[in-house]
Design a protein around this motif. Structure first.
Motif, PDB file in Angstrom:
ATOM      1  N   GLU A 122       0.793  -1.173  -0.019  1.00  0.00           N
ATOM      2  CA  GLU A 122      -0.125  -0.066  -0.018  1.00  0.00           C
ATOM      3  C   GLU A 122       0.994   1.172   0.009  1.00  0.00           C
ATOM      4  O   GLU A 122       2.154   1.151   0.568  1.00  0.00           O
ATOM      5  N   TYR A 123       0.649   2.281  -0.578  1.00  0.00           N
ATOM      6  CA  TYR A 123       1.342   3.366  -1.003  1.00  0.00           C
ATOM      7  C   TYR A 123       0.559   4.874  -0.565  1.00  0.00           C
ATOM      8  O   TYR A 123      -0.432   4.867  -0.471  1.00  0.00           O
ATOM      9  N   ALA A 124       1.791   5.634  -0.032  1.00  0.00           N
ATOM     10  CA  ALA A 124       1.113   7.094   0.269  1.00  0.00           C
ATOM     11  C   ALA A 124       0.588   7.652  -1.036  1.00  0.00           C
ATOM     12  O   ALA A 124       1.332   7.482  -1.952  1.00  0.00           O
ATOM     13  N   SER A 125       0.187   8.895  -0.918  1.00  0.00           N
ATOM     14  CA  SER A 125      -0.208   9.851  -2.265  1.00  0.00           C
ATOM     15  C   SER A 125       1.310  10.186  -2.658  1.00  0.00           C
ATOM     16  O   SER A 125       1.172  10.255  -4.059  1.00  0.00           O
ATOM     17  N   ASP A 126       2.268  10.336  -1.876  1.00  0.00           N
ATOM     18  CA  ASP A 126       3.485  10.610  -2.811  1.00  0.00           C
ATOM     19  C   ASP A 126       4.338   9.611  -3.408  1.00  0.00           C
ATOM     20  O   ASP A 126       5.201   9.735  -3.874  1.00  0.00           O
ATOM     21  N   GLY A 127       3.783   8.393  -3.152  1.00  0.00           N
ATOM     22  CA  GLY A 127       4.390   7.036  -3.607  1.00  0.00           C
ATOM     23  C   GLY A 127       5.028   6.225  -2.890  1.00  0.00           C
ATOM     24  O   GLY A 127       5.553   4.967  -3.158  1.00  0.00           O
ATOM     25  N   HIS A 128       5.534   6.740  -1.546  1.00  0.00           N
ATOM     26  CA  HIS A 128       6.265   5.882  -0.829  1.00  0.00           C
ATOM     27  C   HIS A 128       5.670   4.863  -0.219  1.00  0.00           C
ATOM     28  O   HIS A 128       4.466   5.001   0.062  1.00  0.00           O
ATOM     29  N   PRO A 129       6.004   3.569   0.198  1.00  0.00           N
ATOM     30  CA  PRO A 129       5.302   2.569   0.663  1.00  0.00           C
ATOM     31  C   PRO A 129       5.059   2.633   1.895  1.00  0.00           C
ATOM     32  O   PRO A 129       5.549   3.197   2.699  1.00  0.00           O
ATOM     33  N   LEU A 130       3.623   2.293   2.350  1.00  0.00           N
ATOM     34  CA  LEU A 130       3.156   2.507   3.961  1.00  0.00           C
ATOM     35  C   LEU A 130       3.034   1.247   4.473  1.00  0.00           C
ATOM     36  O   LEU A 130       3.406   1.023   5.560  1.00  0.00           O
ATOM     37  N   ARG A 131       2.981   0.178   3.492  1.00  0.00           N
ATOM     38  CA  ARG A 131       2.823  -1.245   4.255  1.00  0.00           C
ATOM     39  C   ARG A 131       3.494  -2.238   3.199  1.00  0.00           C
ATOM     40  O   ARG A 131       2.858  -2.292   1.970  1.00  0.00           O
ATOM     41  N   ILE A 132       4.034  -3.175   3.484  1.00  0.00           N
ATOM     42  CA  ILE A 132       4.379  -4.309   2.423  1.00  0.00           C
ATOM     43  C   ILE A 132       4.050  -5.517   3.286  1.00  0.00           C
ATOM     44  O   ILE A 132       4.737  -5.924   4.181  1.00  0.00           O
TER      45      ILE A 132
END
Length: 171
Positions: A122-132
């Motif tokens: 899952e990714y944040a709006s800036d593209g960095h991952p939040l959950r893998i």
């Protein structure tokens, strides 16, 4: 009758472009919305890992468990601080096991290449991952991994990049 003064179109258009650029920069660098409100699923190609940043990692894997505050410099983990008993012990015993976000993304891509049963992010709006979430064999025990990324902050001077279609605004 009310008198109306109109601005030349070029001034109005320039002001609109400037305001748009500032809004994009603000969205990229100073968004105060919680990351959960910006989540999306699927692979992210917009985000590029900066050379230096900090983040908090909560990991539940067989090798690495606990919550860590991680500082990355020049693309490598420069410091990892355990924030709970398990993570403090692991930082002492396995100092090189705490990954950068880039290393976590490589694990995700490797799991996808290996046809793991689960390889999701899952990714944040800036593209960095939040959950893998990774699970190589659905019926195997102890091969699952869950990485939750929070409090991500690029280092000062790294610049914030907001990509919208083909436009890129760097501050």
């Amino acid at each position: 009758m009310t008198a109306v003064r109109s601005q030349p179109r070029s001034v109005t258009a320039a002001a609109a472009v400037l305001i748009g650029a500032l809004l994009c920069a603000t969205a990229a660098c100073g968004s105060t919305a919680p990351p959960e409100s910006a989540e999306r699923s699927g692979p992210s190609t917009a985000w590029q890992e900066p050379a230096s940043y900090t983040y908090t990692l909560t990991s539940t894997t067989q090798v690495l468990a606990g919550t860590f505050r991680v500082k990355v410099q020049d693309g490598r983990v420069a410091e990892a601080v355990g924030l709970d008993e398990d993570s403090r012990r692991q930082v002492r015993e396995l100092p090189g096991e705490v990954p950068s976000i880039g290393e976590l993304l490589k694990r995700l891509e490797q799991a996808r290449s290996d046809d793991a049963d689960t390889a999701e992010a899952e990714y944040a709006s800036d593209g960095h991952p939040l959950r893998i979430s990774l699970d190589w064999e659905k019926n195997a025990i102890d091969d699952e991994a869950l990485y939750v990324i929070s409090a991500y902050e690029p280092a000062a001077g790294q610049g914030c990049v907001q990509r919208a279609g083909a436009a890129v605004v760097t501050v």
